[in-house]
Design a protein around this motif. Structure first.
Motif, PDB file in Angstrom:
ATOM      1  N   THR A 195       0.823  -1.198   0.000  1.00  0.00           N
ATOM      2  CA  THR A 195       0.000   0.000   0.000  1.00  0.00           C
ATOM      3  C   THR A 195       0.861   1.254   0.000  1.00  0.00           C
ATOM      4  N   VAL A 218       2.547   1.671  -3.490  1.00  0.00           N
ATOM      5  CA  VAL A 218       1.632   2.161  -4.512  1.00  0.00           C
ATOM      6  C   VAL A 218       1.351   3.641  -4.302  1.00  0.00           C
ATOM      7  N   ALA A 219       1.133   4.033  -3.034  1.00  0.00           N
ATOM      8  CA  ALA A 219       0.855   5.430  -2.732  1.00  0.00           C
ATOM      9  C   ALA A 219       2.038   6.297  -3.115  1.00  0.00           C
ATOM     10  N   SER A 220       3.246   5.814  -2.884  1.00  0.00           N
ATOM     11  CA  SER A 220       4.441   6.582  -3.205  1.00  0.00           C
ATOM     12  C   SER A 220       4.573   6.791  -4.707  1.00  0.00           C
ATOM     13  N   ILE A 221       4.286   5.753  -5.491  1.00  0.00           N
ATOM     14  CA  ILE A 221       4.344   5.880  -6.936  1.00  0.00           C
ATOM     15  C   ILE A 221       3.329   6.905  -7.424  1.00  0.00           C
ATOM     16  N   ASP A 222       2.150   6.891  -6.849  1.00  0.00           N
ATOM     17  CA  ASP A 222       1.113   7.845  -7.233  1.00  0.00           C
ATOM     18  C   ASP A 222       1.498   9.273  -6.888  1.00  0.00           C
ATOM     19  N   ASP A 223       2.375   9.428  -5.896  1.00  0.00           N
ATOM     20  CA  ASP A 223       2.768  10.766  -5.467  1.00  0.00           C
ATOM     21  C   ASP A 223       3.762  11.426  -6.414  1.00  0.00           C
ATOM     22  N   LYS A 275       4.615  13.121  -9.684  1.00  0.00           N
ATOM     23  CA  LYS A 275       3.868  13.803 -10.735  1.00  0.00           C
ATOM     24  C   LYS A 275       4.742  13.925 -11.989  1.00  0.00           C
TER      25      LYS A 275
END
Length: 224
Positions: A29, A32-37, A39
């Motif tokens: 989790t 995944v959150a880090s990748i989404d962060d 930009k």
């Protein structure tokens, strides 16, 4: 602890497995959150963008780094190290994690603006001119993408005499061909010599002047 000792072994094992699964879920989790962060903004794409970067590729790029907080510049490859574009292998930890993620799927000639959160940059400690917990912005211009100098496929390409070891001359020839294949202007021998010296410094573990398949394998260590 006493209560755990009194439980049946099967139940203890059950609790242990549940804890391990929980830890895996938390780790995934967070990842995944880090990748989404991260930009990613594509500023320019050339007409021919068919050959895209992937993990293990050798990349050559100029990039500028800025602090998101105030826009101040902390790095410029055009003014560092005689202004040469920077060479790195993608996805193996030679650059910060955020850039390793953001430069995947990029083609030669493409320009990107990348915003990287602290946890995928220099974190709580910072580094040099980058303060702790700093969000960073990079403007990247990619010049070339080629097979990385650590893939087994490229090992065979570099090993001209097929003797299962790489010499400095073979490595230099490979770098020259790969660099000039994309239309880049020929460089002085000292340019390639620095690259080869770096590879041998970090890969020729027994210092015999040769690099074996085992020493060369990118997946056994994280940097050239």
């Amino acid at each position: 602890m006493m209560m755990m000792m009194l439980l049946p072994k099967s139940l203890v094992l059950y609790f242990f497995l549940c804890l391990q699964i929980y830890n895996v879920i938390v780790d995934v989790t967070v990842a995944v959150a880090s990748i989404d962060d991260v930009k990613i903004e594509v500023l320019f794409t050339p007409e021919d963008c068919s050959k895209k970067s992937k993990k293990g590729d050798l990349m050559n790029a100029h990039y500028d780094g800025y602090l998101a907080k105030d826009g101040s510049q902390f790095y410029c490859s055009r003014s560092d190290k005689a202004g040469h574009p920077q060479w790195f292998v993608l996805g193996v930890g030679q650059i910060i994690k955020g850039l390793d993620m953001a430069l995947n799927g990029m083609c030669a000639g493409e320009k990107r603006k990348v915003t990287v959160p602290p946890e995928l940059a220099f974190g709580e400690k910072g580094k040099g001119p980058v303060p702790p917990n700093a969000t960073l912005i990079f403007e990247v211009e990619l010049y070339s993408v080629s097979k990385g100098p650590r893939s087994l496929e490229s090992f065979r390409d570099i090993d001209l005499d097929d003797d299962k070891v790489l010499t400095r001359d073979e490595m230099t020839f490979y770098f020259k061909v790969e660099y000039e294949r994309d239309g880049s202007k020929p460089r002085e021998d000292s340019f390639y010599e620095r690259m080869v010296n770096d590879v041998f410094q970090k890969s020729d573990h027994d210092r015999d002047g040769l690099i074996t398949v085992k020493e060369y394998n990118i997946y056994e260590h994280d940097e050239l």
